[in-house]
Structures are given as C-alpha cells and as structure tokens.
Write an enzyme that holds these catalytic residues in place. Structure first.
Site, mmCIF file in Angstrom:
data_model
loop_
_atom_site.group_PDB
_atom_site.id
_atom_site.type_symbol
_atom_site.label_atom_id
_atom_site.label_comp_id
_atom_site.label_asym_id
_atom_site.label_seq_id
_atom_site.Cartn_x
_atom_site.Cartn_y
_atom_site.Cartn_z
ATOM 1 N N ALA A 114 0.835 -1.213 0.000
ATOM 2 C CA ALA A 114 0.000 0.000 0.000
ATOM 3 C C ALA A 114 0.863 1.253 0.000
ATOM 4 O O ALA A 114 0.624 2.190 -0.767
ATOM 5 C CB ALA A 114 -0.933 -0.011 1.209
ATOM 6 N N ILE A 155 -3.871 6.098 8.006
ATOM 7 C CA ILE A 155 -4.719 5.003 7.540
ATOM 8 C C ILE A 155 -5.354 5.422 6.208
ATOM 9 O O ILE A 155 -5.934 6.510 6.103
ATOM 10 C CB ILE A 155 -5.799 4.681 8.592
ATOM 11 C CG1 ILE A 155 -5.134 4.231 9.907
ATOM 12 C CG2 ILE A 155 -6.767 3.618 8.070
ATOM 13 C CD1 ILE A 155 -4.224 3.015 9.790
ATOM 14 N N LYS A 161 -12.085 1.582 6.816
ATOM 15 C CA LYS A 161 -12.870 0.343 6.815
ATOM 16 C C LYS A 161 -12.010 -0.869 6.457
ATOM 17 O O LYS A 161 -12.004 -1.865 7.177
ATOM 18 C CB LYS A 161 -14.040 0.475 5.814
ATOM 19 C CG LYS A 161 -15.003 -0.695 5.850
ATOM 20 C CD LYS A 161 -16.164 -0.526 4.863
ATOM 21 C CE LYS A 161 -17.252 0.340 5.435
ATOM 22 N NZ LYS A 161 -18.530 0.226 4.668
ATOM 23 N N THR A 162 -11.258 -0.782 5.364
ATOM 24 C CA THR A 162 -10.467 -1.940 4.945
ATOM 25 C C THR A 162 -9.282 -2.169 5.888
ATOM 26 O O THR A 162 -8.876 -3.320 6.109
ATOM 27 C CB THR A 162 -9.970 -1.792 3.490
ATOM 28 O OG1 THR A 162 -9.221 -0.582 3.377
ATOM 29 C CG2 THR A 162 -11.136 -1.755 2.531
ATOM 30 N N GLN A 186 -8.397 -5.629 7.917
ATOM 31 C CA GLN A 186 -7.100 -6.315 7.894
ATOM 32 C C GLN A 186 -6.556 -6.520 9.299
ATOM 33 O O GLN A 186 -5.983 -7.565 9.612
ATOM 34 C CB GLN A 186 -6.087 -5.494 7.096
ATOM 35 C CG GLN A 186 -6.190 -5.669 5.624
ATOM 36 C CD GLN A 186 -4.880 -5.299 4.966
ATOM 37 O OE1 GLN A 186 -3.949 -6.091 4.908
ATOM 38 N NE2 GLN A 186 -4.792 -4.082 4.502
ATOM 39 N N GLU A 207 0.081 -7.103 8.318
ATOM 40 C CA GLU A 207 0.733 -8.064 9.202
ATOM 41 C C GLU A 207 0.726 -7.616 10.657
ATOM 42 O O GLU A 207 0.919 -8.422 11.565
ATOM 43 C CB GLU A 207 2.171 -8.284 8.735
ATOM 44 C CG GLU A 207 2.245 -8.984 7.386
ATOM 45 C CD GLU A 207 3.623 -8.957 6.765
ATOM 46 O OE1 GLU A 207 4.195 -7.850 6.664
ATOM 47 O OE2 GLU A 207 4.127 -10.014 6.382
#
Lengths: 698, 218
Positions: A508, A585, A589-590, A594, A661
């Site tokens: 990202a 961020i 939402k996503t 995660q 992660e």
C-alpha cells in the site's frame, strides 16, 4: 479538495466479489481449457527408481503424461538471487526427491475427472534415503547463518547478558515452542496458461506479479516480452503466494505442447507440501530486571527449520532488538537444515512467532516482579532504537497500551490467576505489545485521464484481499479532485508498471506513494491547461535515506479476555481489542478489516493452528481443513481494532505504514497471557490445547 | 503416448456466460473486454457419460457428463458458473455452498447427476438483474470479506440459513428448540461455522448477516 484518502468507503471491487464476477486464476476458461493434475512423491528423501505411467496413459481423455523422463528442458534452479522469487523453478527435472510431496508427474486430460484418476494411477518406485526431519535433533545440520532472509545480521550482541542474568533482582529464562503452520488460503494455488502464437499468458494466483513474470519467463526460456502474467483477483496470499509453484510452470509448458489452454490447480492436500509453510521454532528468552522493573538484559535466541532444497532464515528475533530498552542484549537465529518442504514467509514472518515467545516472557517477568504488565512495558520504553541508536520515525506504543487499557477496562483485571470465576468459566485478561518492521520498495504507477472527468490507474500490484483497488481509487480521486466513481483501477498484469507487489506489508505504501507522485504530476499539468483527455503521467517511489536514518516500525497493543472451562480446560476467546499505530490510515474500513483478520490469526496461532510432522516419514499430517484447525465463526466473538491518528513523514509521502501483518504481531501472546491470568496455566508450547492446560487445573 | 480421444465433442445446452472483468471500476459499469472469458469447457463425451438436465438459476441445461462429475465441477467447468468456488473439494470449507431447493449444500459433495429435478441457485442467481440481493449489499457495506474467495459460499450459506430460521429449524445453540429461533449473534455464529474465512472477516460477516436478516424469524 475533498478528503477521500482515509475515508471508510466500501471496496470498489465489492460488487464483483459478492456476485461471483471476480475472476480468479482457476476461473479463467478461455477457449476449451484442459485439465492438469499433479502427482506427488511419497518419500521425503531419495530418488525415483522407476515410473510406470502406462496405465495413466491408457485412460480415456488423457492428452499428456510427463515425468522427469520426458518433461521439457527448463532453466536450472539457482540457489541465490537478489529476488529469490524470480529464480527459475524447473519442474520434473530430476529423479532426485528433496521433500515429501514434491511433484513427480503431470497428467493433462480433457476433463478434471480423467486427469485426477490418471494421476492416481502413476506407479512410482523409489530408492529411499535417510532424511533428517527433527528440528531439535538435527546434529551437524544445525547451522548458524550470518544473515536472515531480509539481509539483516542473524545475531547481535550488546554488553553482557550472562552477567546481568546473575546480578538481576529477578530473571526469566524460558523456552517456547511454535509449530509448523500452513497458510491455507481459501483459494488453492492455480494457474491457467494460454498460448497465443508465440506469446504465453499465465493467469495465476500470485502476490508478486513482477517476480512471477521473471520466474516463468526464465524457467521456460522465453523472452520476457513474450510472457504476460495476470492476477486480477487472488483468493488470499499471506506470503504463501509470494513464489509461483509447479502449477504455473507445468501449465505453461503443457499449454505450449498441446497448443491449447491448460489449467492446473493444486489440491488442498497438495498445498501442505508443494507450497511453502511457516517453519517450527524453538525459542529461548532470557530477561533480567531490577526491583522497579527496569530491564537489565534481553536475550532472544531461536532455532527454526530451513530446507535442504532451499534456504529460508525467518527473522524471528529481529524486532526484539527494537522493542524494549535494556543495556545488555543478545539475539541469535539458528537454523536446522531439514529434508522437509521449503519454509517461507507467512503473515509477519519473524514477529508473528517471535512475539509469541518474547511477549509471554515479559508477562512472566511482570508476574515475578508482582507488577502490572502494562506498567512494566511503559517502564522500559526506549528513547531511541536500543541497538542501532537512531531515532524512531514515530513510536506510539505507549499511547496504544494506555488507550487500549482504558477502552478494554484493564483496571478491572485481577492480577491473581484463577481469581475470577464466573460459573463454569475461569475468566482472565492478557495484554501484549505489537511491533512490525515498516518497509518501502521501489514502485512505479501510471495514471491517465480517459476523459475530462475520468481517470485510469495502472500498476502490476495485486489486491490479495487487502483493499489495494479501493485505496488507489481514493488516492487518485483526492489528488486529481475527481469522484472516486470516476477512477478505474487496473492491477495484476505484468505489462502494467512495475511494483513490488503484495508482501511484507509494503504494498500500500510503496504503490500508493508512486501513485500519489503520478497523480500530483498529472494534476500540475492539468492545472496548466494541458489535456485533459489522454494526458498521462508516471510516478515513482523508492526508499530514501530516512530508512537508514530512522528506525521504522508500526506498533500496537492487544487486549484479550478468555474463559477457561474449570473442568475440561477448554479455552474460549470472549472479547479482544487491538489499538494500533500504523501511520496514516488509507481506508479506515479496509484497514480495520485487515487488523481484525490479523488479530484472529494471532488467536489461531495461540489456540488452534498446528501442522504436526510425522518424524517417521518427513511428512505433514494435517493436510486438509478438517484436520488443520483454523477458527470458524463460532470461535470468534467480538474483536475490535482501533487506530491512532498519525502521519509518519519519514515513511513515505502518504505517511502510511503497512497494516496487513501488524494485527497478528503479539496477538497470540495476549491470548496466552490471558489463559495464564484465567487459570494459572503457563503454556509455552503453542498451540495452547486442553492437554497442556489440564495439569494446572488439577 | 497420449491416448487419442475418439469421440466427438458436443457443445450441449444453453449456458449462461458470466463475463470477466479487467480493472475494477468504482462506477457501476464494469469494463468487459473480449480477451478473457469464464470457463466453458468442451464437455467431452466418454463411453459411460450420463445425460442429465440441470435447472440452474432458473435455466435448463442439458449436459452429458462423466458420472463422477460433482455438481461443483459441473457448474464451474461445464456451465461457466465460476462464482462458486472450490476451496477444498472435501466439504470442509464451505466455499462451494449453493442452494438446492432453497437449502444450502456443499456442491463438491454432491454428484451433478443426482441433482436432476432440483432447483439449483448459485451466487450468480441471487441478484435481480443489476439489483443485488439484500445479503450481497449487506456484505459490501459491512466489508464482510477481504480476498472474496469464500464470499459466494458465505452469502449462499447465509441466505440458506435465513430460510432455516424462517422454517423454525433449531441449531445446537438454540436454548428452546420448541420456540421459533431468531437471528441472534450466537445463532448466526453457530449456523455459519461450516463456512471458513481464512482472511478472518468473521465479525464483519456476522454483522452483515444480522443486518440483512433483521426481522427474519418464523
């Protein structure tokens, strides 16, 4: 300009995914696909004496049978390369067997049923050798590597840990064990290969399109421009789809031979051996502290599996070097070279299992000091990186711990194990810290105005469920000042601009920063009156000096509440909260999804997941989803994730850090510590199953 | 040498062709290029193939298939309905869940030939044209998936589960089996436990299902 980046918008690929229109590698039909089935070795070490494939060849519908005796020539394997995933991966190239489950034959037939039956009829006899399978008894095959898999030193030493252990007010010296694990993505590894003239297209389930492109082109000895890799949708990666495997190579070769599209999909059972896994580990943690909780020593040593067929040194102790202050420090990673399938990265390689040990040891130290485990962590907050002595780019672990404690109601916790009984249940709370290295890789992005008000983004980046499609639409929309709905995002084709792909939580930030650069350049030209239609800009991102000048990590704090059945020892997670500091961020939402997903992986590693190894045969035993335990709906209660508002200007132009992660890091230790608080069972061998809890209950 | 395939191929029945997409457009319209199509297999005929009629998403399909063909492989490889996913092929993961006469079923555990006369609904058959089924809409809003591979199965399973609640079917966590069960958090978690989500979107899936099944009771 409206704020779009960071907004919790719905995934733009959501409608495709809920209607079945999202096309994964095994869904690509092209014209008349035929079906490949792989047969695998039933010994772990030795060689093939003979193969009788005559019965397979006689089956109706069989088009091709390949073994090492007649498979096409491919480029040879090489042990080292800058990009390990770009190395040639020849299949059926030798009679040598290096691990149980190694592909030994390919059958292609006109139907799936015929291919599978024929593959089962291939009769292989072996010359069986004596393999080494036991991590803790590998003898001369136990090695002390110089570097881990990301190139960091495998060992570090500051001061004198032994002296500090002797003179500390209290000390902890314990050994923790973590088991073999499999990614078990929902989508089995799959490839559909199509030849058109002299050009090969492989639709495959892969996280790194650029590496897959290089690997497949090199292995098949094809010019790179004659190969296209397509991975528009990937059904979960978690590190297990960083490399490509035999399905991709064999599909490509067979499609060339048969002059028609070929699909090869691994079975769920084959995934356990043919693809990578997380190696088992044995970890010794030593801690020494003064009466007030000030740490005087931290030592973390690990022994983990690597394979004779290929080397992988999981960086299990790497982040221990940066988590807490202490004047005396020692870390070391050793490996045992075993004749097992090849281990590799699995969600947060290193921290995911390193913190299962370290963060339980910290809890054990808090118990010995009769100190709150949050207060103990706050006491040892470092001012700068304790071993590199460079500043942290940002570090908000303290805020994560404090805000999490408030929200979770940590002050209601009784520190005495077993003190909170509610009916049949012994209830306890646990806490653990999260740390995960932050990385940036070279990436390029292209953005084009397709009309006055619409734009298209192109990158060879993948969306493995992370939300890449959506955050890129948000970045382009905000920067170009157009609605999100006006942006089309095209990913997962090797012909698009090069990116590092999805892995190491760098996707990202790396791709997002490259896209931001492209959109800013395009906007500047639009503002000058150029275009708009057809106007294109390229953008780039690369790690700069700030990755040397600053120690870059994302952080978090996990809080878990568990119930332990007072008679049976059954553990049930009751609720869980994570508070994270991951820079800016990009989509609330996503990102939350995660982080929650990662936390549940942590719960899974604490309570469920284990791939037992049969030491007689060098084979994994739980090779399906009935026997390899992952959480299901009924196992998972309320799990919540919150993020701090932050912008890390040293990380990249977007100020973001990876979240894929971070959620798993430390999560399992919080559960383990909650089990101890609930019932007094200190289980140091994961997963924490009832047999390991019962002795503490009696 | 490879066995020569002697019998002729027949392209049988009329099949619904879902079109693939490249690139994800935020706008409703999805680009539909010609170079990628979903699976339409050649449906080769072997000696011993079985002729069968399958009713899928309201359309009749006449097929001649190897009797070993599962419903899942018939849908994916012979009817081009690749929305239904193969996660394990052993009934252990739920990714292949479809609705048979309104009841959810793992299509990998059912032979295609045994489904003659049944009404089969797959993920492709839930939406009403462009209008998504409320369960599909709810999944999108609640972010009830990540990679999306288990999603068709989760959604079909959730729709089937809502039907079970309507019929008053109790579950292992129903306290009063004589009373009408409601779509509570505990009921949903219990009843959906046959559908694994490795991305672990479980909290969001439960939220999505609760939002879509509000008021669904006997």
């Amino acid at each position: 300009m409206a704020t779009v980046i960071g907004m919790p918008i719905d995934r733009i690929d959501g409608p495709a995914k809920v209607t079945g229109k999202a096309i994964y590698a095994a869904d690509v039909g092209a014209d008349k696909p035929v079906f490949g089935a792989i047969a695998t070795a039933t010994i772990a070490y030795g060689s093939i004496k003979s193969i009788d494939a005559s019965e397979a060849r006689r089956q109706p519908g069989v088009l091709l049978v390949w073994t090492h005796e007649n498979a096409p020539a491919q480029a040879p394997w090489v042990p080292k390369a800058e990009d390990p995933f770009a190395r040639p991966k020849p299949q059926l190239d030798s009679k040598k067997i290096q691990y149980y489950g190694q592909p030994v034959a390919l059958v292609v037939a006109t139907t799936f049923e015929a291919a599978r039956e024929a593959a089962a009829l291939i009769d292989v006899t072996y010359e069986k050798g004596e393999g080494v399978f036991d991590l803790e008894n590998a003898g001369k095959d136990t090695k002390t590597p110089k570097q881990d898999n990301v190139g960091k030193p495998a060992a570090s030493k500051v001061g004198d840990v032994d002296m500090a252990m002797r003179t500390g007010f209290v000390s902890v010296d314990e050994t923790y064990k973590t088991p073999y694990q499999n990614h078990n993505q929902m989508e089995p590894h799959a490839s559909t290969a199509i030849w058109d003239g002299d050009k090969l297209t492989v639709h495959c389930a892969v996280q790194l399109v650029e590496s897959a492109h290089a690997c497949i082109a090199t292995t098949l000895k094809l010019p790179p421009e004659k190969v296209e890799i397509v991975a528009e949708f990937i059904g979960g990666g978690f590190g297990g789809k960083l490399p490509v495997y035999g399905d991709a190579i064999l599909a490509g070769l067979a499609a060339r031979e048969l002059k028609r599209p070929v699909r090869v999909v691994l079975t769920r059972q084959q995934m356990a051996h043919v693809t990578t896994h997380r190696g088992a580990s044995v970890q010794r943690v030593r801690l020494a502290a003064q009466r007030d909780g000030t740490l005087t020593a931290i030592a973390h040593e690990s022994l983990a599996q690597t394979a004779r067929a290929d080397d992988f040194v999981e960086p299990i102790v790497a982040s221990t070097r940066s988590l807490y202050a202490a004047p005396n420090r020692f870390t070391q990673q050793r490996t045992a070279v075993l004749d097992l399938p090849i281990p590799g990265s699995m969600r947060a390689p290193g921290e995911a299992i390193g913190l299962l040990a370290l963060e339980q040891a910290i809890d054990e130290l808090a118990v010995k000091l009769d100190m709150d485990p949050i207060a103990l962590r706050l006491k040892n907050e470092p001012k700068d990186d304790p071993e590199k002595h460079i500043p942290f780019s940002t570090r908000n672990l303290v805020a994560c711990l404090q805000q999490g404690a408030d929200r979770f109601g940590w002050n209601k916790r009784n520190p005495k194990p077993g003190a909170n009984r509610q009916g049949q249940w012994l209830v306890g709370m646990g806490v653990a810290a999260a740390i995960r290295g932050n990385f940036l890789r070279k990436a390029e992005a292209k953005v084009t105005m397709t009309s006055a008000k619409t734009a298209t983004v192109e990158m060879d980046m993948t969306d493995i469920g992370t939300g890449s499609y959506t955050i890129f639409a948000q970045i382009a929309a905000e920067t170009l000042d157009i609605p999100v709905e006006a942006v089309t995002v095209k990913l997962g084709h090797s012909s698009y601009p090069d990116t590092p792909g999805s892995g190491g939580s760098f996707g990202a930030s790396s791709c997002g920063a490259a896209l931001l650069d492209a959109c800013q350049k395009l906007k500047a030209r639009l503002d000058k009156g150029e275009g708009p239609q057809g106007l294109t800009a390229m953008g780039k991102a690369a790690p700069g000096d700030d990755y040397k000048k600053y120690a870059q990590f994302a952080y978090g704090a996990h809080f878990a509440e568990v119930g332990v059945d007072a008679d049976t020892g059954e553990v049930r997670l009751r609720r869980m909260l994570g508070v994270f500091d991951a820079g800016r961020i990009l989509n609330a939402k996503t990102a939350r999804s995660q982080l929650i997903g990662g936390m549940i992986w942590g719960v899974s590693s604490a309570l469920y997941e284990e791939q037992p190894l049969d030491l007689r045969f060098g084979s994994f035993m739980s090779v399906d989803l009935a026997n390899y335990h992952v959480p299901v709906h009924a196992d998972i209660p309320s799990v919540e994730a919150a993020t701090l508002k932050e912008f890390d200007r040293h990380a990249n132009a977007l100020g973001s850090k990876g979240v894929g992660e971070l959620g798993i890091c430390g999560a399992g230790a919080a559960v383990a510590n909650a089990v101890y608080n609930a019932c007094g069972a200190r289980v140091r061998e994961y997963p924490i199953t009832v047999d390991k809890i019962l002795p503490a209950l009696s | 040498m490879p066995q020569k395939h002697l019998l002729t191929r027949r392209l049988l029945g009329t099949t619904a062709v879902a079109t693939a997409m490249t690139g994800v457009a935020a706008r409703a319209q999805i680009p539909q290029p010609k170079d990628v199509q979903t699976a339409i297999a050649p449906a080769p005929s072997f000696p011993g193939n079985l002729d069968m009629n399958l009713d899928v998403n309201g359309r009749q399909h006449r097929l001649s298939l190897d009797p070993r063909t599962t419903l899942l492989d018939a849908l994916r490889d012979h009817l081009g309905l690749t929305g239904t996913k193969k996660g394990c092929d052993h009934g252990q993961c739920g990714a292949c869940t479809v609705l048979i006469n309104g009841v959810r079923m793992n299509s990998c555990l059912s032979l295609a030939a045994s489904r003659e006369g049944d009404k089969i609904v797959t993920i492709e058959g839930l939406a009403d044209g462009e209008k998504l089924h409320p369960m599909q809409t709810s999944f999108v809003h609640a972010d009830a998936f990540q990679c999306g591979f288990c999603t068709p199965g989760q959604i079909c399973s959730a729709v089937g589960m809502a039907n079970e609640l309507k019929r008053g079917v109790p579950s292992a966590v129903t306290i009063d089996v004589a009373a009408a069960p409601t779509a509570s958090v505990d009921e949903v978690r219990e009843r959906m436990s046959g559908n694994i989500c490795r991305c672990s979107a479980y909290p969001n899936i439960v939220a999505a299902i609760l939002a879509a099944t509000e008021g669904v009771t006997k």
